[in-house]
Write a protein that holds these residues in place. Structure first.
Motif, PDB file in Angstrom:
ATOM      1  N   ALA A   1       0.815  -1.216   0.000  1.00  0.00           N
ATOM      2  CA  ALA A   1       0.000   0.000   0.000  1.00  0.00           C
ATOM      3  C   ALA A   1       0.849   1.266   0.000  1.00  0.00           C
ATOM      4  O   ALA A   1       0.529   2.228  -0.706  1.00  0.00           O
ATOM      5  CB  ALA A   1      -0.936   0.000   1.206  1.00  0.00           C
ATOM      6  N   SER A   2       1.941   1.282   0.765  1.00  0.00           N
ATOM      7  CA  SER A   2       2.693   2.532   0.827  1.00  0.00           C
ATOM      8  C   SER A   2       3.426   2.796  -0.487  1.00  0.00           C
ATOM      9  O   SER A   2       3.523   3.946  -0.917  1.00  0.00           O
ATOM     10  CB  SER A   2       3.668   2.543   2.011  1.00  0.00           C
TER      11      SER A   2
ATOM     12  N   MET B   1       2.375   1.840  -3.413  1.00  0.00           N
ATOM     13  CA  MET B   1       1.285   2.220  -4.298  1.00  0.00           C
ATOM     14  C   MET B   1       0.940   3.715  -4.148  1.00  0.00           C
ATOM     15  O   MET B   1       0.960   4.469  -5.123  1.00  0.00           O
ATOM     16  CB  MET B   1       0.101   1.344  -3.867  1.00  0.00           C
ATOM     17  N   ILE B   2       0.635   4.131  -2.921  1.00  0.00           N
ATOM     18  CA  ILE B   2       0.199   5.517  -2.760  1.00  0.00           C
ATOM     19  C   ILE B   2       1.348   6.500  -2.995  1.00  0.00           C
ATOM     20  O   ILE B   2       1.134   7.590  -3.499  1.00  0.00           O
ATOM     21  CB  ILE B   2      -0.484   5.789  -1.393  1.00  0.00           C
ATOM     22  N   SER B   3       2.576   6.077  -2.661  1.00  0.00           N
ATOM     23  CA  SER B   3       3.718   6.970  -2.925  1.00  0.00           C
ATOM     24  C   SER B   3       3.910   7.140  -4.421  1.00  0.00           C
ATOM     25  O   SER B   3       4.182   8.245  -4.898  1.00  0.00           O
ATOM     26  CB  SER B   3       5.008   6.415  -2.334  1.00  0.00           C
TER      27      SER B   3
ATOM     28  N   MET C   1       1.695   6.815  -6.827  1.00  0.00           N
ATOM     29  CA  MET C   1       0.610   7.617  -7.395  1.00  0.00           C
ATOM     30  C   MET C   1       0.812   9.091  -7.088  1.00  0.00           C
ATOM     31  O   MET C   1       0.737   9.958  -7.971  1.00  0.00           O
ATOM     32  CB  MET C   1      -0.742   7.148  -6.850  1.00  0.00           C
ATOM     33  N   ALA C   2       1.093   9.374  -5.818  1.00  0.00           N
ATOM     34  CA  ALA C   2       1.288  10.773  -5.434  1.00  0.00           C
ATOM     35  C   ALA C   2       2.527  11.338  -6.115  1.00  0.00           C
ATOM     36  O   ALA C   2       2.530  12.496  -6.561  1.00  0.00           O
ATOM     37  CB  ALA C   2       1.412  10.883  -3.910  1.00  0.00           C
TER      38      ALA C   2
ATOM     39  N   LEU D   1       1.622   4.303   6.707  1.00  0.00           N
ATOM     40  CA  LEU D   1       1.552   4.260   5.247  1.00  0.00           C
ATOM     41  C   LEU D   1       2.191   5.457   4.565  1.00  0.00           C
ATOM     42  O   LEU D   1       2.838   5.320   3.537  1.00  0.00           O
ATOM     43  CB  LEU D   1       0.101   4.151   4.791  1.00  0.00           C
ATOM     44  N   ALA D   2       1.984   6.640   5.136  1.00  0.00           N
ATOM     45  CA  ALA D   2       2.568   7.828   4.503  1.00  0.00           C
ATOM     46  C   ALA D   2       4.063   7.848   4.800  1.00  0.00           C
ATOM     47  O   ALA D   2       4.483   8.070   5.915  1.00  0.00           O
ATOM     48  CB  ALA D   2       1.909   9.094   5.044  1.00  0.00           C
TER      49      ALA D   2
ATOM     50  N   LEU E   1       7.789   8.853  -0.929  1.00  0.00           N
ATOM     51  CA  LEU E   1       7.230   9.785  -1.910  1.00  0.00           C
ATOM     52  C   LEU E   1       8.346  10.599  -2.543  1.00  0.00           C
ATOM     53  O   LEU E   1       8.409  10.776  -3.760  1.00  0.00           O
ATOM     54  CB  LEU E   1       6.213  10.710  -1.244  1.00  0.00           C
TER      55      LEU E   1
ATOM     56  N   PRO F   1      -5.038   9.379  -1.858  1.00  0.00           N
ATOM     57  CA  PRO F   1      -4.733   8.360  -0.838  1.00  0.00           C
ATOM     58  C   PRO F   1      -3.554   8.768   0.046  1.00  0.00           C
ATOM     59  O   PRO F   1      -3.618   8.649   1.268  1.00  0.00           O
ATOM     60  CB  PRO F   1      -4.365   7.125  -1.658  1.00  0.00           C
ATOM     61  N   PHE F   2      -2.523   9.294  -0.606  1.00  0.00           N
ATOM     62  CA  PHE F   2      -1.367   9.722   0.184  1.00  0.00           C
ATOM     63  C   PHE F   2      -1.746  10.855   1.113  1.00  0.00           C
ATOM     64  O   PHE F   2      -1.416  10.852   2.291  1.00  0.00           O
ATOM     65  CB  PHE F   2      -0.228  10.155  -0.740  1.00  0.00           C
TER      66      PHE F   2
END
Lengths: 293, 293
Positions: free
Chosen positions: A98-99, A101-103, A105-106, A161-162, A167, B13-14
């Motif tokens: 998940a981390s 993934m979101i990193s 995307m961001a 997660l963040a 990122l 999400p981030f």
């Protein structure tokens, strides 16, 4: 030109002039890795060698008894060790997936898309890179408690997660991808999501691999979430359990569990090592592009 | 408008986890800093009293915590940073195969986290005759009586620094290694033609300026890492406060006030000061390495 020495960086083969570096680096590396060898050596020691006087560094009659005992000891207690291991594997897997993934995307949005909050978010992320998590442990606890994440598997996953470093690394890497490539895809009618999936992700695999390793190391070694947010013993992680085995000074466990603790430490360390070994060339590649801008 | 929404979809999400578990806690912590809060009754606003107390009343902070933190940061932070660069540079001077092995050895300690370390360092520095260090020193006749390494105020700090330095070669170190390896070779060549004479000039005028982004990343990581180390004293000595406050760092002090004396308001005030302090130092690093070309 006779005195030119500059290109000795990243030499293809050994030359005599490198001896001085080896003379310094080899003893130092040996010193750095000794404690880790000690963990494995200790983990394989039979009980009489563990308490030998004077103590010996290397194991003489290696045995897997400590590992056996670790599994046996915990199978008679309320919660078997496999449960802790299971928790760790699930949460680490979830966090890594998940981390990253979101990193990613961001990172894509911050690097290649246009929107108002862009600079604010990136700036906040850089500040967050420097912040000391322990310093805000208290309010964090209240938030996690308020939204009902205590005593749930999500309590391990969501709060970490963040990953500002994640990122940051991915964003810097995506910055290297030429805009023209994305424009071309857009002209062909590709949506942002399609571009992200088919162009960005394949091109930033080194960065993704690096962030996965970092996320895994953080998740796998994390004892804090178990300590602070989990009251239910069966939801705690292997790292936490390992900590209780090693015990503090004055704890009875320190003597009785020394062999087991070493075995558990070896088990803790091994996945980190293997994953890093497999991916290390990608890590170096990512770091080369980790310029702050 | 549609473009904005699509971009926001990627950051959302981030942004959610980032705000929830990092931004909001920082803000709440900042508020707590101006209150008296014992975790049972609701926080009571007291203005700047916590900060005034920190500066005028807290003898432990002024006499032990600040000097300790300063000493620790200087040796582990600055020393570790310089060491990381020197090691990275030396590693870049040797061929790939041995470099990979030695890099792994040097990086491996930072993978072990605090958990595994209690198995090694507590045993190594154990205060009885069977502790590795004591046993060794007795055997060579250096001391007659075992020394309580981890309980003695004279030794605790030294041991903390050693152990922290030992596992400080983390992500920042890898970034620097990648940075050195990626410096454009032609720059060196050109510089030698222009009259550069030795390796020191080479490092100073070419290597460091060419890898500024990685140096900055390494510096920020070093600052963060140094101030995040607070647990180590407690882990080693097994108590908070540490013996005669000899190993008390800012984070240890925060934990002492927040989690042991339950004065969260005061703990938050110290955290806030720490946060601003870390940010300030990072800004300074930015100034040093971060200017845009």
């Amino acid at each position: 030109m006779a005195s030119f020495q500059g290109t000795k960086i990243d030499p293809g083969k050994f030359s005599f002039s490198q001896t001085k570096f080896f003379l310094f680096l080899i003893p130092l590396s040996a010193f750095m890795i000794l404690p880790i060898i000690f963990i494995f050596s200790q983990a394989l020691k039979p009980i009489d060698e563990l308490f030998l006087y004077p103590p010996r560094f290397f194991v003489e009659k290696p045995t897997l008894r400590n590992f056996n005992e670790l599994f046996k000891e915990t199978s008679v207690t309320v919660i078997p060790m496999t449960r802790y291991l299971f928790n760790s594997i699930i949460t680490s897997g979830g966090i890594v997936f998940a981390s990253v993934m979101i990193s990613a995307m961001a990172g894509f949005a911050l690097s290649k898309l246009d929107f108002k909050l862009k600079n604010v978010i990136f700036e906040a992320n850089i500040i967050a890179l420097m912040f000391v998590p322990a310093a805000v442990a208290i309010p964090r606890y209240f938030i996690i408690d308020r939204i009902g994440l205590t005593d749930s598997m999500f309590g391990h996953i969501l709060p970490v997660l963040a990953m500002p470093v994640g990122l940051f690394l991915i964003k810097q890497f995506i910055d290297q991808i030429p805009d023209a490539l994305i424009e071309a895809a857009r002209v062909d009618g590709a949506s942002n999501f399609y571009i992200f999936r088919k162009i960005i992700v394949p091109m930033v695999t080194p960065a993704i691999a690096t962030v996965s390793i970092l996320a895994f190391q953080m998740a796998w070694n994390n004892t804090e979430t178990s300590e602070i947010y989990m009251n239910n013993e069966s939801l705690k992680t292997f790292a936490f359990y390992m900590n209780t085995l090693a015990g503090n000074v004055g704890n009875d466990n320190q003597v009785a569990g020394q062999g087991m603790a070493a075995a558990a430490a070896a088990l803790m360390f091994l996945p980190n090592l293997i994953i890093f070994l497999l991916m290390q060339s990608k890590v170096i590649d990512t770091m080369a592009h980790s310029g702050l801008k | 408008m549609k473009k904005e929404l699509s971009a926001l979809g990627f950051v959302a999400p981030f942004l959610v986890v980032f705000s929830l578990f990092i931004v909001i806690p920082v803000i709440v912590a900042a508020y707590f800093a101006f209150t008296y809060f014992n975790t049972i009754q609701p926080p009571k606003f007291i203005g700047l009293k916590n900060f005034v107390n920190l500066i005028t009343q807290d003898n432990v902070f002024m006499m032990h915590v600040l000097p300790n933190t300063f000493q620790f940061a200087l040796i582990v932070g600055v020393g570790g940073y310089v060491l990381a660069f020197l090691l990275a540079w030396m590693l870049a001077q040797i061929p790939k195969k041995p470099r990979t092995i030695l890099t792994l050895a040097i990086y491996s300690p930072s993978m072990t986290a605090g958990v595994a370390m209690s198995v090694v360092w507590l045993i190594f520095f154990s205060g009885d005759r069977a502790g590795y260090l004591n046993s060794f020193l007795i055997q060579i006749g250096f001391i007659n009586e075992p020394i309580q390494w981890l309980q003695s105020p004279e030794h605790l700090m030294t041991i903390m620094i050693l152990v922290s330095l030992w596992n400080s070669m983390g992500v920042g170190f890898l970034a620097m290694l990648a940075g050195v390896l990626n410096v454009d070779r032609e720059l060196y060549e050109a510089a030698y033609i222009d009259g550069m004479r030795n390796r020191f000039q080479e490092i100073w005028y070419i290597t460091i300026p060419s890898m500024k982004p990685q140096m900055l990343f390494g510096a920020v990581m070093a600052v963060v890492q140094t101030f995040q180390a607070g647990d180590i004293a407690v882990q080693l000595s097994g108590s908070n406060p540490t013996p005669q406050y000899s190993g008390q760092l800012i984070l240890t002090h925060i934990a002492d006030h927040g989690f042991i004396r339950f004065d969260m308001g005061y703990a938050s005030a110290i955290s806030l000061v720490l946060l601003i302090f870390v940010y300030g130092i990072s800004r300074f690093c930015w100034r040093l390495f971060g200017e845009k070309d």
